[in-house]
Design a protein around this motif. Structure first.
Motif, PDB file in Angstrom:
ATOM      1  N   THR A 106      66.474  10.450  84.153  1.00  0.00           N
ATOM      2  CA  THR A 106      65.673   9.790  85.175  1.00  0.00           C
ATOM      3  C   THR A 106      66.431   9.604  86.485  1.00  0.00           C
ATOM      4  O   THR A 106      65.827   9.242  87.494  1.00  0.00           O
ATOM      5  N   GLN A 107      67.738   9.837  86.459  1.00  0.00           N
ATOM      6  CA  GLN A 107      68.558   9.645  87.662  1.00  0.00           C
ATOM      7  C   GLN A 107      69.585  10.767  87.757  1.00  0.00           C
ATOM      8  O   GLN A 107      70.274  11.073  86.778  1.00  0.00           O
ATOM      9  N   LEU A 108      69.678  11.372  88.931  1.00  0.00           N
ATOM     10  CA  LEU A 108      70.704  12.378  89.173  1.00  0.00           C
ATOM     11  C   LEU A 108      72.000  11.659  89.538  1.00  0.00           C
ATOM     12  O   LEU A 108      72.013  10.829  90.449  1.00  0.00           O
ATOM     13  N   LEU A 109      73.067  11.965  88.817  1.00  0.00           N
ATOM     14  CA  LEU A 109      74.366  11.365  89.105  1.00  0.00           C
ATOM     15  C   LEU A 109      75.157  12.210  90.093  1.00  0.00           C
ATOM     16  O   LEU A 109      75.789  11.685  91.004  1.00  0.00           O
ATOM     17  N   ALA A 110      75.142  13.525  89.889  1.00  0.00           N
ATOM     18  CA  ALA A 110      75.941  14.421  90.727  1.00  0.00           C
ATOM     19  C   ALA A 110      75.357  15.826  90.680  1.00  0.00           C
ATOM     20  O   ALA A 110      74.606  16.171  89.777  1.00  0.00           O
ATOM     21  N   CYS A 111      75.745  16.606  91.672  1.00  0.00           N
ATOM     22  CA  CYS A 111      75.322  17.999  91.765  1.00  0.00           C
ATOM     23  C   CYS A 111      76.472  18.777  92.391  1.00  0.00           C
ATOM     24  O   CYS A 111      76.966  18.406  93.453  1.00  0.00           O
ATOM     25  N   GLY A 112      76.893  19.814  91.730  1.00  0.00           N
ATOM     26  CA  GLY A 112      77.947  20.666  92.266  1.00  0.00           C
ATOM     27  C   GLY A 112      77.562  22.113  92.062  1.00  0.00           C
ATOM     28  O   GLY A 112      76.791  22.441  91.163  1.00  0.00           O
ATOM     29  N   GLY A 113      78.061  22.961  92.924  1.00  0.00           N
ATOM     30  CA  GLY A 113      77.668  24.346  92.775  1.00  0.00           C
ATOM     31  C   GLY A 113      78.597  25.314  93.464  1.00  0.00           C
ATOM     32  O   GLY A 113      79.665  24.957  93.937  1.00  0.00           O
ATOM     33  N   VAL A 114      78.106  26.538  93.517  1.00  0.00           N
ATOM     34  CA  VAL A 114      78.866  27.609  94.148  1.00  0.00           C
ATOM     35  C   VAL A 114      77.895  28.463  94.946  1.00  0.00           C
ATOM     36  O   VAL A 114      76.804  28.785  94.486  1.00  0.00           O
ATOM     37  N   LYS A 115      78.305  28.762  96.163  1.00  0.00           N
ATOM     38  CA  LYS A 115      77.552  29.678  97.003  1.00  0.00           C
ATOM     39  C   LYS A 115      78.246  31.015  96.904  1.00  0.00           C
ATOM     40  O   LYS A 115      79.420  31.149  97.249  1.00  0.00           O
ATOM     41  N   ARG A 116      77.524  31.990  96.405  1.00  0.00           N
ATOM     42  CA  ARG A 116      78.107  33.309  96.268  1.00  0.00           C
ATOM     43  C   ARG A 116      78.070  34.015  97.611  1.00  0.00           C
ATOM     44  O   ARG A 116      77.021  34.126  98.248  1.00  0.00           O
TER      45      ARG A 116
END
Length: 125
Positions: free
Chosen positions: A109-119
């Motif tokens: 119900t809650q987003l804590l974090a978001c991480g990613g990679v841009k190719r």
């Protein structure tokens, strides 16, 4: 390894794009990927937040070595550290140019974090 969830096994997840409210600098890229038709999946079962910290530190170093751009991974690692052994559900948003990992609380119900990679596009010699 966790198994992707299906709509038949679990109630529908909340509007993921609406949950991406700038918890990290990667949230806008994940929202854009969803808006452009990117695929969103989540895996069954929560995992303690602390178990993700080491994995994503290694991924961050690998991303940097390959010349891609990390998005919000440093921030996500810090947030996950703060949550210690709290259970976290993980998911992924994939598009042609960005892959983002989403970390939600145990009941999603809650987003804590978001991480990613841009190719990045391959560099020409």
């Amino acid at each position: 390894m966790p198994v992707p969830t299906s709509a038949d096994e679990h109630p529908p997840l909340p509007d993921i794009a609406a949950l991406l409210t700038d918890q990290t600098s990667a949230c806008s890229a994940a929202r854009d990927a969803i808006a452009a038709g990117g695929e969103v999946i989540f895996w069954d079962g929560p995992v303690p937040a602390s178990q993700h910290v080491g994995v994503f530190r290694i991924r961050l170093r690998s991303i940097e070595r390959h010349g891609d751009t990390a998005l919000g991974l440093d921030e996500s690692i810090q947030i996950l550290r703060q949550h210690g052994d709290e259970p976290v559900r993980t998911g992924c948003v994939t598009s042609r140019s960005v892959t983002s990992t989403l970390f939600l609380n145990a009941d999603a119900t809650q987003l804590l974090a978001c991480g990613g990679v841009k190719r990045e596009a391959p560099k020409e010699p």
